[in-house]
Design an enzyme around this catalytic site. Structure first.
Site, short mmCIF file in Angstrom:
data_model
loop_
_atom_site.label_atom_id
_atom_site.label_comp_id
_atom_site.label_asym_id
_atom_site.label_seq_id
_atom_site.Cartn_x
_atom_site.Cartn_y
_atom_site.Cartn_z
N THR A 1 3.84 19.53 -2.23
CA THR A 1 2.69 20.43 -2.07
C THR A 1 1.82 20.38 -3.32
O THR A 1 2.30 20.08 -4.42
CB THR A 1 3.13 21.88 -1.87
OG1 THR A 1 3.64 22.41 -3.11
CG2 THR A 1 4.18 22.00 -0.79
N ASP A 2 0.54 20.69 -3.15
CA ASP A 2 -0.26 20.99 -4.33
C ASP A 2 0.30 22.27 -4.94
O ASP A 2 1.01 23.04 -4.29
CB ASP A 2 -1.73 21.15 -3.95
CG ASP A 2 -2.66 20.86 -5.12
OD1 ASP A 2 -2.20 20.86 -6.28
OD2 ASP A 2 -3.85 20.62 -4.89
N CYS A 3 -0.02 22.48 -6.20
CA CYS A 3 0.69 23.53 -6.96
C CYS A 3 0.28 24.93 -6.51
O CYS A 3 -0.88 25.31 -6.60
CB CYS A 3 0.45 23.32 -8.44
SG CYS A 3 1.11 21.72 -8.99
N ALA B 219 0.26 25.87 -3.49
CA ALA B 219 -0.42 25.82 -2.20
C ALA B 219 0.28 26.67 -1.15
O ALA B 219 -0.37 27.25 -0.27
CB ALA B 219 -0.52 24.37 -1.71
#
Length: 719
Positions: free
Chosen positions: A268-270, A272
């Protein structure tokens, strides 16, 4: 007594060594002769459920009983190792795209991964397991730079899916290496998908994209990188057509896992996952988000929701222990491919050390790369500078001595940064009186310096433009009033007034150098200067590279990887993800500078060496060759650009880049460029059948200096 103690200590050391060796070799997951899948399955059988869950976040704790060390997965290497101290700073990604040179970018990525391995080896030898020292790089950013207002566009390879895909594949192959057994480092294609601003809305934004634009524009490069073996994919903050990218089945399951057969890591993006319940509000609780992410195929959380809430999801019957195994599987396999769980560092990358970091070879490569990125937009004959004609010169402008304008965002640091002023002064030599004056800033429209000095000097180089303080990621571009995005394509008014005052003061040569990570309106300064060079954010050797071009050591060969519009009035609404009216592929207006534009110090003539055939089928490839003659006075690289014009079917692009190649052509000589375009790569998405389709009809192969200026053209038919 001393001898007995020494002997006892030696025996203890041997016992510890034997015990450690036994602990590391008794489990099959330590056996490097076994296939990765077999090793992963054994490790999953060995770990407890609690231990497995603890490994689902980017901060992975050590498992002491198995001698598995702690590991931090978060590392960045957009254009060199970032945030980890000393490292070579290469040109920003958008500048590397302007090079149109995939072999060069591959070399740059290989140097970056060498430094990454070296940095990791040094850190582990010191028993350090901190952030930005690992071997997993969350790069490249292959989102399409669909709108020049997006602050993070500097991280991308531009507006064109084909160019983005080719640059991205070259980059990941350089990062991951060519060893058949080990990954040198692990690359990550981000942000999946349709994630191109606005920055202010990115944690709650819903990108509405129809299936045709999604497939042809926003997913094209991701598919190419996945086919090329990228180890990881990062899902984005945003929603796509209502589904959060990190829990939506359309992207992660239907397309990525099932259709594309991607069997590697999804991260995941941080934070997210926090956005999904707190901002998108599509799933009400953290626990339910954790369960949805695991079910959708997320393997690693760049935060802590999975580590903290997966057990709760199991207790609430939302997940099973088997689903944890499934989520962790790809992450463990990536670690094994990197050699992180091996009993001894026997792979060839383990020997890299301090001498691999920012060494002479990498510095030279950074300089070469920077010269390849710079784009000559205007030249009335003043360039290249003839040293014998100018006894004095002024280097001025807000970015003339700026470190920020060199390094871009997501950057490293070192002791070899060369500003534009420093590079020019060194190249001009002791016989030239070079002076420096900042001249202006970004805000003051009343006070200017260097005007009198410019009058007194024979030539002025004014370095102006943007910086990562004005455009970039939300929070990082802290001087931006709009979360890192732009509301205009204009340069700061103070800079335009400064250029106007310089020109009003005298008629001596003025060379403008513009730094930026995006398209800007350079027509506002064009009347006030004799030459314009777009330098992007060129990295640590930017000053030397600019001097190489100014003084004719290198002929400029950069080409624009995005359209330079005249104003934002030429653009659709920033929040619209429909491609209609965007980029050279769909924009019907007249740009200030077209995609692919760039001048040289020499002139080239083109002629067919092998023309395309008249008819093709879907199984064919379009083979062709062009002889390029250098009829000017300078040896230079040339970028041959091949565009396709399609049959007149609804929603076809106006044109598309489908092949390019960069080669050196000696002064007075010629070079043959041989290229090939698979007919299958001309397929378009059919909204009725929801499949790719080759449309029969008349096509044109157009060989151009840029997307708006063709030199050769050949019509062919696909049946």
């Amino acid at each position: 007594m001393m001898k007995i103690n020494k002997r006892f200590s030696f025996i203890l050391l041997i016992i510890c060594f034997v015990q450690t060796g036994f602990a590391q070799t008794k489990f099959p997951f330590r056996d490097t002769s076994l296939p990765y899948d077999q090793r992963v399955k054994n490790l999953l059988q060995t770990l407890t459920l609690e231990e497995k869950i603890s490994l689902l976040g980017y901060v992975s704790p050590g498992i002491d009983r198995l001698q598995i060390p702690a590991y931090n997965w978060w590392n960045e290497a957009l254009h060199g190792l970032a945030r980890s101290g000393e490292a070579t700073v290469f040109p920003q990604a958008i500048g590397m795209a302007a090079s149109f040179n995939t072999p060069l970018l591959n070399q740059v990525a290989s140097a970056i991964s060498t430094e990454g391995r070296a940095k990791y080896n040094v850190a582990i030898a010191m028993n350090r397991h901190n952030q930005y020292m690992g071997l997993n790089f969350w790069t490249p950013n292959i989102n399409i730079f669909r709108d020049p207002r997006w602050g993070r566009g500097q991280e991308t390879y531009g507006e064109d899916p084909f160019l983005t895909a080719n640059m991205g594949v070259a980059f990941i192959k350089g990062l991951q290496g060519d060893d058949p057994h080990f990954l040198k480092t692990a690359a990550c294609a981000k942000h999946f998908a349709a994630h191109s601003g606005p920055e202010a809305l990115r944690h709650s934004f819903n990108a509405v994209v129809d299936e045709k634009d999604l497939r042809e524009t926003y997913l094209y490069a991701f598919k190419k990188l996945i086919d090329a073996g990228v180890e990881s994919v990062m899902c984005g903050y945003n929603r796509l057509n209502g589904e959060p990218c990190c829990t939506g089945n359309t992207l992660l399951q239907d397309i990525l896992r099932k259709e594309w057969k991607f069997d590697r890591q999804v991260v995941t993006d941080c934070w997210a996952l926090d956005d999904i319940w707190a901002r998108h509000k599509t799933i009400p609780t953290r626990v339910e988000v954790a369960a949805a992410a695991v079910r959708a195929g997320v393997n690693m959380d760049c935060a802590n929701i999975l580590q903290e809430d997966v057990m709760k999801a199991i207790n609430q019957k939302l997940l099973t222990p088997a689903s944890v195994d499934s989520a962790l599987y790809n992450t463990l396999k990536t670690q094994m491919k990197l050699g992180l769980l091996d009993s001894s560092p026997f792979n060839k990358y383990a020997s890299y050390g301090q001498d691999s970091i920012n060494n002479v070879a990498h510095i030279a490569l950074a300089r070469k790369a920077a010269t390849q990125t710079m784009v000559l937009l205007k030249n009335n004959g003043v360039l290249p500078i003839a040293k014998e004609k100018y006894a004095s010169m002024l280097v001025t402008g807000v970015n003339s001595a700026s470190v920020e304008a060199l390094v871009g965002n997501y950057h490293g640091i070192n002791g070899n940064l060369v500003t534009f002023t420093e590079g020019i002064a060194k190249a001009a030599g002791p016989g030239c009186a070079v002076q420096y004056d900042q001249g202006c800033d970004n805000a003051d429209t009343l006070h200017f310096g260097g005007i009198w000095t410019s009058q007194c000097c024979d030539l002025t180089v004014a370095v102006i433009g943007l910086s990562p303080l004005l455009e970039g990621e939300e929070g990082d571009a802290f001087l931006s009033q709009t979360n890192g995005d732009k509301t205009t394509l204009s340069l700061p008014e103070a800079q335009i007034l400064f250029m106007k005052k310089l020109r009003a003061a005298h008629n001596k040569p003025i060379i403008a150098v513009v730094t930026s990570g995006s398209a800007v309106d350079v027509t506002a300064i064009e009347p006030y200067c004799d030459a314009i060079i777009l330098a992007w954010y060129p990295g640590e050797q930017g000053g030397n590279a600019l001097a190489d071009i100014l003084f004719g050591k290198v002929s400029p060969s950069g080409r624009l990887p995005l359209t330079f519009y005249k104003s934002v009035n030429d653009l659709p609404d920033f929040t619209s993800y429909a491609m209609q009216g965007r980029t050279y592929r769909y924009f019907k207006g007249t740009p200030a500078y077209p995609f692919g534009y760039g001048l040289s110090y020499t002139k080239f003539d083109y002629e067919w060496a092998q023309q395309p055939k008249e008819k093709y089928t879907v199984k064919d490839s379009i083979q062709f060759s062009v002889t390029v003659k250098n009829v000017g006075n300078y040896t230079s690289d040339e970028v041959l650009q091949a565009y396709i014009e399609y049959p007149g079917v609804e929603r076809m692009p106006l044109k598309e880049l489908k092949a390019f190649k960069k080669q050196t052509v000696e002064k007075g000589g010629s070079s043959t460029f041989t290229l090939s375009i698979p007919v299958a790569d001309l397929q378009k998405w059919d909204l009725k059948t929801h499949k790719w389709k080759i449309y029969n009809g008349q096509y044109s192969l157009c060989i151009g200096k840029n997307s708006a200026e063709y030199l050769l053209k050949k019509v062919f038919v696909i049946k």
